[in-house]
Scaffold this motif. Structure first.
Motif, PDB file in Angstrom:
ATOM      1  N   THR A 429       0.070 -26.614  37.901  1.00 27.05           N
ATOM      2  CA  THR A 429       1.220 -26.220  37.082  1.00 27.05           C
ATOM      3  C   THR A 429       1.342 -27.110  35.856  1.00 27.05           C
ATOM      4  OG1 THR A 429       2.363 -25.489  39.090  1.00 27.05           O
ATOM      5  CG2 THR A 429       3.715 -25.839  37.131  1.00 27.05           C
ATOM      6  N   LEU A 430       1.122 -28.401  36.038  1.00 25.41           N
ATOM      7  CA  LEU A 430       1.193 -29.328  34.901  1.00 25.41           C
ATOM      8  C   LEU A 430       0.109 -29.031  33.876  1.00 25.41           C
ATOM      9  CD1 LEU A 430       1.920 -32.627  36.867  1.00 25.41           C
ATOM     10  CD2 LEU A 430       3.525 -31.309  35.487  1.00 25.41           C
ATOM     11  N   THR A 431      -1.122 -28.806  34.346  1.00 25.06           N
ATOM     12  CA  THR A 431      -2.200 -28.512  33.398  1.00 25.06           C
ATOM     13  C   THR A 431      -1.994 -27.156  32.730  1.00 25.06           C
ATOM     14  OG1 THR A 431      -3.546 -27.677  35.236  1.00 25.06           O
ATOM     15  CG2 THR A 431      -3.869 -29.973  34.593  1.00 25.06           C
ATOM     16  N   ARG A 432      -1.345 -26.202  33.428  1.00 29.82           N
ATOM     17  CA  ARG A 432      -1.054 -24.906  32.808  1.00 29.82           C
ATOM     18  C   ARG A 432      -0.102 -25.101  31.612  1.00 29.82           C
ATOM     19  NH1 ARG A 432      -0.597 -19.628  34.559  1.00 29.82           N
ATOM     20  NH2 ARG A 432      -2.561 -20.086  35.625  1.00 29.82           N
ATOM     21  N   ALA A 520       3.135 -39.387  35.595  1.00 24.62           N
ATOM     22  CA  ALA A 520       3.474 -39.226  34.178  1.00 24.62           C
ATOM     23  C   ALA A 520       2.457 -39.944  33.293  1.00 24.62           C
ATOM     24  CB  ALA A 520       4.883 -39.749  33.919  1.00 24.62           C
ATOM     25  N   ASN A 521       2.069 -41.171  33.686  1.00 25.04           N
ATOM     26  CA  ASN A 521       1.068 -41.915  32.914  1.00 25.04           C
ATOM     27  C   ASN A 521      -0.275 -41.195  32.925  1.00 25.04           C
ATOM     28  OD1 ASN A 521       2.859 -43.974  32.236  1.00 25.04           O
ATOM     29  ND2 ASN A 521       2.353 -45.187  34.051  1.00 25.04           N
ATOM     30  N   LEU A 522      -0.632 -40.615  34.071  1.00 25.09           N
ATOM     31  CA  LEU A 522      -1.900 -39.895  34.175  1.00 25.09           C
ATOM     32  C   LEU A 522      -1.907 -38.669  33.268  1.00 25.09           C
ATOM     33  CD1 LEU A 522      -4.629 -39.814  35.585  1.00 25.09           C
ATOM     34  CD2 LEU A 522      -3.565 -38.574  37.481  1.00 25.09           C
ATOM     35  N   ILE A 523      -0.768 -37.982  33.171  1.00 29.85           N
ATOM     36  CA  ILE A 523      -0.664 -36.833  32.262  1.00 29.85           C
ATOM     37  C   ILE A 523      -0.846 -37.288  30.816  1.00 29.85           C
ATOM     38  CG2 ILE A 523       0.901 -35.058  31.367  1.00 29.85           C
ATOM     39  CD1 ILE A 523       2.197 -34.985  34.147  1.00 29.85           C
ATOM     40  N   MET A 524      -0.221 -38.399  30.461  1.00 29.94           N
ATOM     41  CA  MET A 524      -0.324 -38.927  29.094  1.00 29.94           C
ATOM     42  C   MET A 524      -1.763 -39.336  28.758  1.00 29.94           C
ATOM     43  SD  MET A 524       2.723 -38.746  27.790  1.00 29.94           S
ATOM     44  CE  MET A 524       2.612 -39.856  26.401  1.00 29.94           C
ATOM     45  N   GLY A 527      -5.282 -36.714  32.224  1.00 29.43           N
ATOM     46  CA  GLY A 527      -5.855 -36.448  33.548  1.00 29.43           C
ATOM     47  C   GLY A 527      -5.867 -34.967  33.872  1.00 29.43           C
ATOM     48  N   ASN A 528      -6.883 -34.538  34.633  1.00 27.35           N
ATOM     49  CA  ASN A 528      -6.976 -33.126  35.022  1.00 27.35           C
ATOM     50  C   ASN A 528      -6.221 -32.881  36.324  1.00 27.35           C
ATOM     51  OD1 ASN A 528      -8.697 -33.868  37.202  1.00 27.35           O
ATOM     52  ND2 ASN A 528     -10.487 -33.795  35.846  1.00 27.35           N
ATOM     53  N   MET A 535      -3.651 -38.270  42.975  1.00 24.61           N
ATOM     54  CA  MET A 535      -2.622 -39.287  42.764  1.00 24.61           C
ATOM     55  C   MET A 535      -1.384 -38.944  43.603  1.00 24.61           C
ATOM     56  SD  MET A 535      -1.650 -42.082  41.120  1.00 24.61           S
ATOM     57  CE  MET A 535      -2.667 -42.232  39.643  1.00 24.61           C
ATOM     58  N   ALA A 536      -0.989 -37.670  43.584  1.00 25.97           N
ATOM     59  CA  ALA A 536       0.194 -37.248  44.354  1.00 25.97           C
ATOM     60  C   ALA A 536      -0.031 -37.416  45.852  1.00 25.97           C
ATOM     61  CB  ALA A 536       0.533 -35.793  44.020  1.00 25.97           C
ATOM     62  N   ILE A 537      -1.240 -37.103  46.326  1.00 27.30           N
ATOM     63  CA  ILE A 537      -1.555 -37.268  47.748  1.00 27.30           C
ATOM     64  C   ILE A 537      -1.486 -38.740  48.131  1.00 27.30           C
ATOM     65  CG2 ILE A 537      -3.394 -37.068  49.472  1.00 27.30           C
ATOM     66  CD1 ILE A 537      -4.264 -34.493  47.998  1.00 27.30           C
ATOM     67  N   ASN A 538      -2.007 -39.598  47.258  1.00 32.78           N
ATOM     68  CA  ASN A 538      -1.951 -41.039  47.517  1.00 32.78           C
ATOM     69  C   ASN A 538      -0.510 -41.533  47.608  1.00 32.78           C
ATOM     70  OD1 ASN A 538      -4.745 -41.054  47.446  1.00 32.78           O
ATOM     71  ND2 ASN A 538      -4.863 -41.788  45.321  1.00 32.78           N
ATOM     72  N   GLU A 539       0.393 -40.844  46.910  1.00 31.92           N
ATOM     73  CA  GLU A 539       1.804 -41.237  46.917  1.00 31.92           C
ATOM     74  C   GLU A 539       2.591 -40.554  48.029  1.00 31.92           C
ATOM     75  OE1 GLU A 539       3.215 -40.410  42.994  1.00 31.92           O
ATOM     76  OE2 GLU A 539       2.319 -42.214  42.141  1.00 31.92           O
ATOM     77  N   GLY A 540       1.892 -39.771  48.886  1.00 35.46           N
ATOM     78  CA  GLY A 540       2.558 -39.194  50.051  1.00 35.46           C
ATOM     79  C   GLY A 540       2.809 -37.708  50.013  1.00 35.46           C
ATOM     80  N   MET A 541       2.295 -37.008  49.003  1.00 33.83           N
ATOM     81  CA  MET A 541       2.520 -35.561  48.939  1.00 33.83           C
ATOM     82  C   MET A 541       1.755 -34.852  50.057  1.00 33.83           C
ATOM     83  SD  MET A 541       1.593 -32.808  45.922  1.00 33.83           S
ATOM     84  CE  MET A 541      -0.150 -32.710  46.368  1.00 33.83           C
ATOM     85  N   MET A 542       2.405 -33.906  50.714  1.00 41.22           N
ATOM     86  CA  MET A 542       1.769 -33.076  51.724  1.00 41.22           C
ATOM     87  C   MET A 542       1.261 -31.806  51.055  1.00 41.22           C
ATOM     88  SD  MET A 542       3.400 -31.379  55.203  1.00 41.22           S
ATOM     89  CE  MET A 542       3.988 -32.950  55.819  1.00 41.22           C
TER      90      MET A 542
END
Length: 568
Positions: A429-432, A520-524, A527-528, A535-542
């Protein structure tokens, strides 16, 4: 706590189903949702309907009746009093001598016996039945919302159909002039529409082929063939549906869109969105059922786990930012958004929505129907919203850069914005948005939460069976060593009279990605989507798949269904 409810809750406490401290909160919740205690307990999966019936039979000594073995057509019509049935959620079954036997799912429902006895001057006795089977029986015989529902189930009684918004009286005149010749077609179409509503279908497909005509219903996300009428009736079916939707019946070369308002009773109507498409062998017609009365906007019914639910509520409580819900068509995005809007819908909050179409009607929310032909686009509606002193804005879908830019500006200037996109995952969604042309800084500073979702069919609680899978395969599927060592019980569909091929209803599978500083930093940094997802998975995203595995682990769905909807 009233005495009857107190007695039922005490029985459940003795059976070890609930804790003593839960009694008051359960009763309060059922009262707030205006539901009977039995219905509330079952709908929230606190206890199965069959288990509750067995416990009540033991506790109260009331005979247990299996409604599946009872022929509902044998019930004397004079006892089918819709008002009494609605008031007491009880169904008179039969008489024996001077005694009227009443089917109830709540053994403490004494007032039902008293009222039926007083109304018909008969002695009454209770028969205990499964709550879900009682709901189904009542639904078949009489709709509690209106006495006219039983009449509307008669093929001839549903002639009262209001048509769409197009102002073309000529089409109505055409329909009336052909009414005698097409009477059987009218009745048949009405019956198909009613069957679809009864069965909980979301879409109806009328499909012509060279040597066959097929009608299919989409139920719980799966298409089922329900009828194959004669192929020579193809043009008459499409003409009738186009007349009902106020479309041009003479135009067979171009697609058309319209709406039908199906009036079932005085206080109940259903909107149908109609789309016609010229095919090789005639016009295919697809109808989407928009039944706002059937939509449950209770956050407990969406299928969030505790962490996901808290994250959604916390983000909704923020005064500004953007919440994006993503997924394919039919994945439940609208219900998720409207559940959030329903939580925010208070007298202190000004909420405006731009939709195409408006699927759920909510009092207190300013809903705008997009009309591109008249020049009213998502972007145009959004601009107008910002001049209307909004607190919360919902945009049905972000389809272009103009809409995205206005929505992001709104999110950056003190408004909470909710919207949808069609992508496969949260990270995509972010890359879109970036690919649309939205600057990376604006994406990183405005988006607060992205929620990808799917709808998986829910296993029927009456017939699901344990499915043994070797531990090695469970580990390959994605379960952890700790989960496997602790023991995992999975289930598979079987099929019974209560369900469709072992499934009944659907449950949401979610992937929630909050906007963190590192993402946010990765988007700036450009990052793809793969890097963002990791990154989100590393931060706990399921992930969606992992969320599906969890739903299978707790017995709500099957592994086959998880694989089907998450494309693994």
């Amino acid at each position: 706590m009233n005495a009857p409810a107190n007695g039922l809750l005490l029985s459940l406490i003795r059976a070890g189903i609930i804790q003593e401290g839960q009694s008051a909160s359960l009763l309060e919740s059922s009262h707030n949702e205006k539901k009977g205690l039995v219905s509330y307990l079952i709908e929230n999966d606190i206890i199965s309907s069959s288990q509750l019936a067995e416990i009540c039979e033991q506790e109260y000594g009331i005979p247990l009746l299996d409604l599946d073995a009872f022929e509902l057509t044998e019930i004397p019509p004079k006892y089918l009093n819709a008002k009494l049935i609605e008031k007491h959620h009880a169904l008179p079954i039969y008489t024996q001598g001077n005694t009227l036997f009443i089917a109830v799912s709540d053994p403490t429902n004494i007032t039902a016996l008293e009222d039926f006895g007083f109304t018909y001057s008969l002695h009454t006795e209770a028969l205990l039945v499964d709550e879900r089977k009682l709901q189904y029986a009542i639904h078949r015989l009489v709709d509690p919302t209106d006495d006219d529902f039983a009449k509307s189930m008669n093929d001839e009684a549903i002639g009262d159909i209001e048509v769409g918004d197009v102002d073309d009286a000529r089409l109505q005149e055409t329909a009336e002039s052909n009414s005698d010749d097409d009477a059987p077609i009218v009745k048949y179409i009405n019956k198909v529409l009613l069957d679809a509503v009864r069965k909980g279908a979301s879409d109806l497909h009328f499909e012509p082929y060279e040597k066959k005509y097929r009608i299919r219903f989409r139920i719980d996300g799966i298409l089922y063939e329900v009828a194959t009428p004669p192929v020579n009736l193809s043009s008459r079916f499409s003409a009738r549906l186009k007349v009902m939707a106020r479309l041009d019946i003479a135009e067979r070369r171009l697609p058309q869109d319209g709406r039908i308002k199906l009036k079932l009773a005085k206080n109940r109507s259903i909107d149908l969105r109609v789309s016609t498409l010229p095919t090789m062998w005639g016009e295919k017609v697809v109808l989407r059922i928009l039944d706002s009365s059937a939509a449950s906007l209770n956050i407990e019914m969406l299928g969030f786990d505790d962490k996901q639910k808290q994250l959604y509520l916390t983000t909704l409580a923020k005064p500004q930012g953007m919440i994006l819900v993503t997924g394919p068509t039919g994945s439940g995005k609208t219900v998720s958004l409207y559940t959030g809007l329903n939580i925010l819908n208070t007298s202190e909050c000004n909420i405006s929505t731009a939709e195409d179409p408006i699927e759920i009607n909510l009092t207190g929310i300013n809903q705008v129907q997009i009309n591109p032909k008249a020049g009213l686009t998502f972007a145009g509606a959004l601009r107008s919203f910002l001049r209307q002193d909004p607190d919360v804005v919902m945009v049905g879908e972000i389809r272009d850069l103009e809409t995205a830019e206005i929505a992001i500006k709104a999110a950056q200037t003190g408004h909470l914005v909710l919207s949808t996109l069609h992508t496969n995952s949260s990270a995509e969604t972010l890359t879109r948005l970036l690919n649309m042309g939205v600057p990376a800084f604006n994406v990183a500073s405005s988006v607060t939460l992205i929620m990808a979702q799917r709808l998986a069919r829910r296993l029927c609680p009456h017939c699901k069976q344990e499915h043994h899978i070797p531990n090695a395969e469970l580990l390959e599927m994605g379960y952890t060593h700790n989960e496997v060592n602790a023991g995992i019980t999975l289930y598979k569909p079987v099929g019974c009279s209560e369900c469709s091929n072992g499934y009944k209803g659907r449950v949401g599978i979610y992937e929630m990605m909050p906007m963190s500083e590192s993402i946010a930093n990765l988007i700036m940094e450009g990052g793809n989507s793969l890097q963002i997802a990791q990154m989100a998975i590393n931060e706990g995203m399921m992930t969606l798949y992992r969320s599906g595995l969890e739903k299978a682990r707790i017995g709500l769905t099957s592994l086959a269904e998880v694989n089907r909807v998450t494309c693994i």
